[in-house]
Design a protein around this motif. Structure first.
Motif, PDB file in Angstrom:
ATOM      1  N   GLU A  91       0.852  -1.187   0.000  1.00 50.64           N
ATOM      2  CA  GLU A  91       0.000   0.000   0.000  1.00 50.64           C
ATOM      3  C   GLU A  91       0.895   1.247   0.000  1.00 50.64           C
ATOM      4  O   GLU A  91       1.689   1.439  -0.907  1.00 50.64           O
ATOM      5  N   GLN A  92       0.781   2.105   1.014  1.00 51.50           N
ATOM      6  CA  GLN A  92       1.589   3.325   1.055  1.00 51.50           C
ATOM      7  C   GLN A  92       2.913   3.153   1.779  1.00 51.50           C
ATOM      8  O   GLN A  92       3.664   4.111   1.950  1.00 51.50           O
ATOM      9  N   LYS A  93       3.212   1.939   2.214  1.00 49.21           N
ATOM     10  CA  LYS A  93       4.429   1.686   2.984  1.00 49.21           C
ATOM     11  C   LYS A  93       5.500   1.054   2.107  1.00 49.21           C
ATOM     12  O   LYS A  93       5.195   0.231   1.250  1.00 49.21           O
ATOM     13  N   ARG A  94       6.737   1.459   2.342  1.00 49.87           N
ATOM     14  CA  ARG A  94       7.875   0.768   1.749  1.00 49.87           C
ATOM     15  C   ARG A  94       8.652   0.098   2.874  1.00 49.87           C
ATOM     16  O   ARG A  94       8.928   0.718   3.903  1.00 49.87           O
ATOM     17  N   ILE A  95       8.971  -1.159   2.677  1.00 50.17           N
ATOM     18  CA  ILE A  95       9.672  -1.935   3.698  1.00 50.17           C
ATOM     19  C   ILE A  95      10.990  -2.421   3.109  1.00 50.17           C
ATOM     20  O   ILE A  95      11.014  -3.085   2.073  1.00 50.17           O
ATOM     21  N   PHE A  96      12.087  -2.054   3.765  1.00 50.55           N
ATOM     22  CA  PHE A  96      13.418  -2.442   3.325  1.00 50.55           C
ATOM     23  C   PHE A  96      13.939  -3.532   4.249  1.00 50.55           C
ATOM     24  O   PHE A  96      13.927  -3.378   5.466  1.00 50.55           O
ATOM     25  N   LEU A  97      14.396  -4.635   3.678  1.00 53.50           N
ATOM     26  CA  LEU A  97      15.000  -5.722   4.445  1.00 53.50           C
ATOM     27  C   LEU A  97      16.465  -5.821   4.055  1.00 53.50           C
ATOM     28  O   LEU A  97      16.787  -5.896   2.871  1.00 53.50           O
ATOM     29  N   ASN A  98      17.325  -5.824   5.056  1.00 48.88           N
ATOM     30  CA  ASN A  98      18.755  -5.772   4.804  1.00 48.88           C
ATOM     31  C   ASN A  98      19.455  -6.755   5.746  1.00 48.88           C
ATOM     32  O   ASN A  98      19.455  -6.562   6.958  1.00 48.88           O
ATOM     33  N   LEU A  99      19.998  -7.832   5.184  1.00 48.63           N
ATOM     34  CA  LEU A  99      20.758  -8.792   5.979  1.00 48.63           C
ATOM     35  C   LEU A  99      22.222  -8.362   5.964  1.00 48.63           C
ATOM     36  O   LEU A  99      22.831  -8.257   4.906  1.00 48.63           O
ATOM     37  N   ARG A 100      22.767  -8.106   7.154  1.00 46.00           N
ATOM     38  CA  ARG A 100      24.117  -7.572   7.256  1.00 46.00           C
ATOM     39  C   ARG A 100      24.918  -8.348   8.295  1.00 46.00           C
ATOM     40  O   ARG A 100      24.358  -9.121   9.078  1.00 46.00           O
ATOM     41  N   GLU A 101      26.228  -8.104   8.274  1.00 46.54           N
ATOM     42  CA  GLU A 101      27.107  -8.748   9.246  1.00 46.54           C
ATOM     43  C   GLU A 101      28.183  -7.750   9.676  1.00 46.54           C
ATOM     44  O   GLU A 101      28.703  -6.982   8.866  1.00 46.54           O
ATOM     45  N   ASN A 102      28.488  -7.769  10.979  1.00 47.47           N
ATOM     46  CA  ASN A 102      29.575  -6.948  11.492  1.00 47.47           C
ATOM     47  C   ASN A 102      30.285  -7.732  12.596  1.00 47.47           C
ATOM     48  O   ASN A 102      30.088  -8.940  12.730  1.00 47.47           O
ATOM     49  N   SER A 103      31.090  -7.044  13.375  1.00 47.52           N
ATOM     50  CA  SER A 103      31.884  -7.732  14.395  1.00 47.52           C
ATOM     51  C   SER A 103      31.021  -8.389  15.471  1.00 47.52           C
ATOM     52  O   SER A 103      31.467  -9.291  16.175  1.00 47.52           O
ATOM     53  N   ARG A 104      29.778  -7.952  15.603  1.00 50.47           N
ATOM     54  CA  ARG A 104      28.873  -8.542  16.583  1.00 50.47           C
ATOM     55  C   ARG A 104      28.139  -9.760  16.046  1.00 50.47           C
ATOM     56  O   ARG A 104      27.524 -10.500  16.801  1.00 50.47           O
TER      57      ARG A 104
END
Length: 213
Positions: A27-40
């Motif tokens: 609908e009027q929403k945009r949803i961003f999914l981002n799989l990331r990795e860092n030192s944690r």
């Protein structure tokens, strides 16, 4: 996803590496999914953008299996409510539908096998569960990707007689990280729910609950 709308890295943690990203328009929403990795470690960042408003949640990798299980349950609930509303419309025959019977009919007619949602995927042994009663089953989550149905069966043998044990898979054959174990008696399935959660199978602590599908 354009660069202006890229979810930022977690503050205070350097060298974030992007593994995968995707965008969903609802609908009027945009949803961003981002799989990331860092030192944690790895994490899933979910950003909802509506106009100038932005909301963010972070799901650590260790919680993604439970997160997926909860999503499946909420989707099932949404489908059940929609079916109930449809049943109350004029000319529909009235009365709320028997959701469990509806699910069994779907499993029997679906060509994708016995996946969690009945659409695509299946069981590692190609089980023909369509139309069968769910019996005394328990749902097992947070399985290692390498866990096979035989290993799942052997892990639960201490709880009693096992009728079947299956790991759910995608169409590609890749494990979905969960499965079911069916016992001969209610007492055995209850014992599994009470004693097997947090036990370790193939290096991962599993969780066990009543199978609701």
């Amino acid at each position: 996803m354009d660069e202006l709308n890229m979810p930022e890295a977690v503050e205070g943690v350097s060298e974030d590496i992007e593994i995968r990203r995707s965008t969903l328009q609802v609908e009027q929403k945009r949803i961003f999914l981002n799989l990331r990795e860092n030192s944690r470690g790895r994490y899933l960042r979910i950003v909802e953008v509506t106009g100038n408003n932005r909301s963010t949640i972070i799901v650590p990798s260790s919680g993604l299996q439970q997160f997926r299980t909860l999503l499946d349950e909420f989707i099932d609930s949404d489908v059940a409510v929609a079916q109930g509303q449809q049943a109350m419309l004029p000319g529909s025959g009235g009365g709320a539908p028997d959701v469990k019977k509806k699910k069994r009919r779907n499993k029997k007619s679906g060509g994708g096998g016995g996946g969690l949602d009945g659409a695509g995927g299946g069981l590692q042994n190609g089980g023909t569960e369509g139309g069968e009663s769910i019996g005394f089953r328990v749902f097992v989550g947070n399985l290692a990707w390498s866990t096979q149905s035989q290993a799942l069966r052997e892990h639960f043998m201490q709880c009693g007689e096992i009728v079947r044990a299956d790991v759910f898979t995608e169409r590609s054959g890749r494990s979905r990280g969960c499965g079911i174990v069916e016992f001969a008696t209610e007492e055995e399935s209850r014992s599994a729910m009470e004693t097997m959660s947090d036990t370790v199978l193939d290096g991962r602590p599993i969780f066990v609950r009543e199978d609701r599908h």
